[in-house]
Design a protein around this motif. Structure first.
Motif, PDB file in Angstrom:
ATOM      1  N   GLY A   1       0.836  -1.193   0.000  1.00  0.00           N
ATOM      2  CA  GLY A   1       0.000   0.000   0.000  1.00  0.00           C
ATOM      3  C   GLY A   1       0.875   1.249   0.000  1.00  0.00           C
ATOM      4  O   GLY A   1       1.748   1.389   0.860  1.00  0.00           O
ATOM      5  N   LEU A   2       0.640   2.107  -0.967  1.00  0.00           N
ATOM      6  CA  LEU A   2       1.404   3.363  -1.032  1.00  0.00           C
ATOM      7  C   LEU A   2       0.609   4.401  -0.257  1.00  0.00           C
ATOM      8  O   LEU A   2      -0.405   4.904  -0.733  1.00  0.00           O
ATOM      9  CB  LEU A   2       1.604   3.783  -2.494  1.00  0.00           C
ATOM     10  N   ALA A   3       1.056   4.691   0.950  1.00  0.00           N
ATOM     11  CA  ALA A   3       0.289   5.594   1.810  1.00  0.00           C
ATOM     12  C   ALA A   3       0.535   7.051   1.438  1.00  0.00           C
ATOM     13  O   ALA A   3      -0.377   7.870   1.475  1.00  0.00           O
ATOM     14  CB  ALA A   3       0.654   5.363   3.270  1.00  0.00           C
ATOM     15  N   ASN A   4       1.762   7.397   1.116  1.00  0.00           N
ATOM     16  CA  ASN A   4       2.008   8.769   0.666  1.00  0.00           C
ATOM     17  C   ASN A   4       3.269   8.861  -0.177  1.00  0.00           C
ATOM     18  O   ASN A   4       4.161   8.020  -0.069  1.00  0.00           O
ATOM     19  CB  ASN A   4       2.032   9.756   1.848  1.00  0.00           C
ATOM     20  N   MET A  54       3.002   0.540   3.159  1.00  0.00           N
ATOM     21  CA  MET A  54       2.574  -0.396   4.212  1.00  0.00           C
ATOM     22  C   MET A  54       2.481  -1.776   3.592  1.00  0.00           C
ATOM     23  O   MET A  54       1.804  -1.960   2.583  1.00  0.00           O
ATOM     24  CB  MET A  54       1.198   0.039   4.737  1.00  0.00           C
ATOM     25  N   ALA A  55       3.167  -2.752   4.187  1.00  0.00           N
ATOM     26  CA  ALA A  55       3.124  -4.114   3.659  1.00  0.00           C
ATOM     27  C   ALA A  55       2.044  -4.923   4.377  1.00  0.00           C
ATOM     28  O   ALA A  55       1.560  -4.518   5.432  1.00  0.00           O
ATOM     29  CB  ALA A  55       4.484  -4.775   3.850  1.00  0.00           C
ATOM     30  N   HIS A  56       1.669  -6.051   3.782  1.00  0.00           N
ATOM     31  CA  HIS A  56       0.662  -6.934   4.389  1.00  0.00           C
ATOM     32  C   HIS A  56       1.056  -7.348   5.803  1.00  0.00           C
ATOM     33  O   HIS A  56       0.213  -7.624   6.642  1.00  0.00           O
ATOM     34  CB  HIS A  56       0.521  -8.207   3.551  1.00  0.00           C
ATOM     35  N   ASP A  57       2.386  -7.440   6.037  1.00  0.00           N
ATOM     36  CA  ASP A  57       2.855  -7.959   7.330  1.00  0.00           C
ATOM     37  C   ASP A  57       2.891  -6.891   8.423  1.00  0.00           C
ATOM     38  O   ASP A  57       3.342  -7.156   9.529  1.00  0.00           O
ATOM     39  CB  ASP A  57       4.248  -8.590   7.174  1.00  0.00           C
ATOM     40  N   GLY A  58       2.428  -5.663   8.101  1.00  0.00           N
ATOM     41  CA  GLY A  58       2.385  -4.620   9.115  1.00  0.00           C
ATOM     42  C   GLY A  58       3.627  -3.755   9.174  1.00  0.00           C
ATOM     43  O   GLY A  58       3.735  -2.885  10.036  1.00  0.00           O
ATOM     44  N   HIS A  59       4.568  -3.993   8.275  1.00  0.00           N
ATOM     45  CA  HIS A  59       5.790  -3.203   8.291  1.00  0.00           C
ATOM     46  C   HIS A  59       5.671  -1.978   7.399  1.00  0.00           C
ATOM     47  O   HIS A  59       5.176  -2.065   6.279  1.00  0.00           O
ATOM     48  CB  HIS A  59       6.979  -4.046   7.842  1.00  0.00           C
ATOM     49  N   VAL A  60       6.140  -0.865   7.931  1.00  0.00           N
ATOM     50  CA  VAL A  60       6.169   0.383   7.169  1.00  0.00           C
ATOM     51  C   VAL A  60       7.539   0.489   6.510  1.00  0.00           C
ATOM     52  O   VAL A  60       8.563   0.295   7.162  1.00  0.00           O
ATOM     53  CB  VAL A  60       5.939   1.593   8.102  1.00  0.00           C
ATOM     54  N   ARG A 107       6.188   6.331   1.403  1.00  0.00           N
ATOM     55  CA  ARG A 107       6.066   5.421   2.545  1.00  0.00           C
ATOM     56  C   ARG A 107       5.004   4.387   2.197  1.00  0.00           C
ATOM     57  O   ARG A 107       3.914   4.749   1.750  1.00  0.00           O
ATOM     58  CB  ARG A 107       5.656   6.186   3.810  1.00  0.00           C
ATOM     59  N   PRO A 115       9.896   2.992   4.274  1.00  0.00           N
ATOM     60  CA  PRO A 115      10.127   4.260   3.587  1.00  0.00           C
ATOM     61  C   PRO A 115      11.059   4.040   2.404  1.00  0.00           C
ATOM     62  O   PRO A 115      11.837   3.078   2.375  1.00  0.00           O
ATOM     63  CB  PRO A 115      10.815   5.110   4.658  1.00  0.00           C
ATOM     64  N   GLY A 116      10.967   4.906   1.427  1.00  0.00           N
ATOM     65  CA  GLY A 116      11.865   4.825   0.282  1.00  0.00           C
ATOM     66  C   GLY A 116      12.041   6.205  -0.323  1.00  0.00           C
ATOM     67  O   GLY A 116      11.216   7.104  -0.092  1.00  0.00           O
TER      68      GLY A 116
END
Lengths: 284, 92
Positions: free
Chosen positions: B28-31, B75-81, B73, B83-84
């Motif tokens: 998920g691309l949050a921002n 969000m992965a399925h596993d709950g990890h955020v 930033r 950043p890139g």
């Protein structure tokens, strides 16, 4: 990849969460499985409940930190950010809430069923988030992770339940050690098989397990557990017998092995907390 | 992250019209933000979809020569955020 300045905080939170949740679940399991006799379990259940509350706090901190990591400094309770973090961390957080409530009920009502539910709920919380959820086809992996955690919790609480305190009678201690060993002989091999299978599955095979930092941290955890297993075998074959024939010598040996166990468990917890916060599975 | 359409620290002879980032698993691309050399935000006409997918293409505004950073930033399925960021320069 950009370094995340909040990664050390995530490591600390995960270390706290894993440690408190495993301790709580382990002590409750020891009560449910009668390793701690009914008349003697109030203190253990109280400690489990307090550890469960700490796990609840750490789970809330994990969610809050994920919000801050994702949305920035003003996003602690931002609904838009929560709409991303809650689907990933919500089911696990709910399982922690259920577990903590069941543990408190188990302590207040002295109910073995409630304590067992608390331990299982905490174990399930580990399978509801984390790297098994990121697998393309998770299948049974999250449930295998939960079973792995449940057995690890049973093992990790050993140094507390089996510690030869002055108030603990020799016969009671021997009974605890014997009963703990009987369960451990059956459960710990399953723990190892599940741990190795999950490590290979999550890292993506032997080559990635050996070459990536993530894989090496999992190997460090398995190595620490292997040393603890060797200590367990020594406890079962030598210390248990010595507790009956020469209680003082036996208790000294037991203290030493339990101290070493505690150090090895801390190493294993730190390795897994680092693997799930400071790094991650290598890309396929 | 698997790849990006603009290599990190690249110097481009022409301003890119869009930026594509591809992940190895649905994410998920949050921002996503674009900043210039002064660290000032440049508005993007893009709202990330509220769904997990592997590839995101972000249209970029017309960029004058200079240095830029695209940060995101996820969000992965596993709950990890995760950043890139990539840095690039549009040559004058």
């Amino acid at each position: 990849m950009e370094a995340d300045p909040l990664a050390p905080a995530l490591f600390a939170i995960k270390l706290g969460l894993y440690g408190s949740a495993l301790l709580a679940a382990g002590l409750d399991l020891h009560a449910s499985l009668n390793i701690i006799a009914r008349d003697d379990r109030s203190r253990a259940l109280r400690i489990a409940t307090v550890a469960g509350i700490f796990a609840l706090i750490f789970a809330a901190l994990r969610l809050g930190l994920a919000n801050l990591q994702l949305g920035g400094a003003n996003s602690l309770l931002d609904p838009a950010t929560l709409s991303w973090t809650w689907p990933a961390l919500g089911p696990s957080s709910i399982a922690v809430v259920v577990g903590a409530v069941a543990m408190a009920a188990g302590w207040l009502l002295q109910s073995s069923i409630a304590t067992a539910i608390g331990a299982v709920a905490f174990a399930i919380s580990f399978g509801q988030t984390g790297h098994t959820q990121a697998l393309e086809s998770p299948g049974l992996a999250p449930w295998a992770a939960a079973a792995h955690v449940l057995i690890a919790a049973f093992w990790l609480a050993g140094p507390i339940t089996l510690w030869p305190t002055r108030s603990l009678e020799e016969a009671t201690l021997t009974a605890r050690v014997t009963r703990f060993s009987n369960f451990a002989v059956a459960a710990v091999p399953v723990l190892f098989v599940l741990g190795l299978w999950l490590a290979l599955l999550l890292a993506g095979g032997w080559a990635a397990l050996l070459s990536s930092l993530y894989g090496q941290l999992l190997i460090a955890k398995l190595a620490a557990a292997s040393f603890a297993l060797a200590l367990g075998a020594y406890n079962k074959s030598v210390v248990t017998a010595r507790l009956q024939t020469a209680p003082e010598t036996g208790q000294r040996a037991l203290r030493l092995t339990l101290d070493l166990d505690a150090v090895l468990f801390l190493i294993a917890l730190a390795a897994i907390a680092a693997a799930t916060s400071l790094t991650g599975p290598p890309s396929p | 992250m698997r790849e990006t359409s603009i290599t990190d620290n690249a110097t481009l002879s022409a301003a890119p019209e869009n930026f594509t980032v591809t992940f190895s698993a649905a994410t998920g691309l949050a921002n996503v933000t674009l900043t210039n050399a002064a660290g000032r935000n440049i508005a993007l006409a893009y709202t990330p979809p509220h769904a997990m997918t592997t590839t995101f293409t972000i249209p970029l505004p017309t960029l004058a020569p200079g240095a830029y950073t695209i940060s995101w930033r996820t969000m992965a399925h596993d709950g990890h955020v995760m950043p890139g960021a990539i840095h690039f320069t549009v040559a004058s």
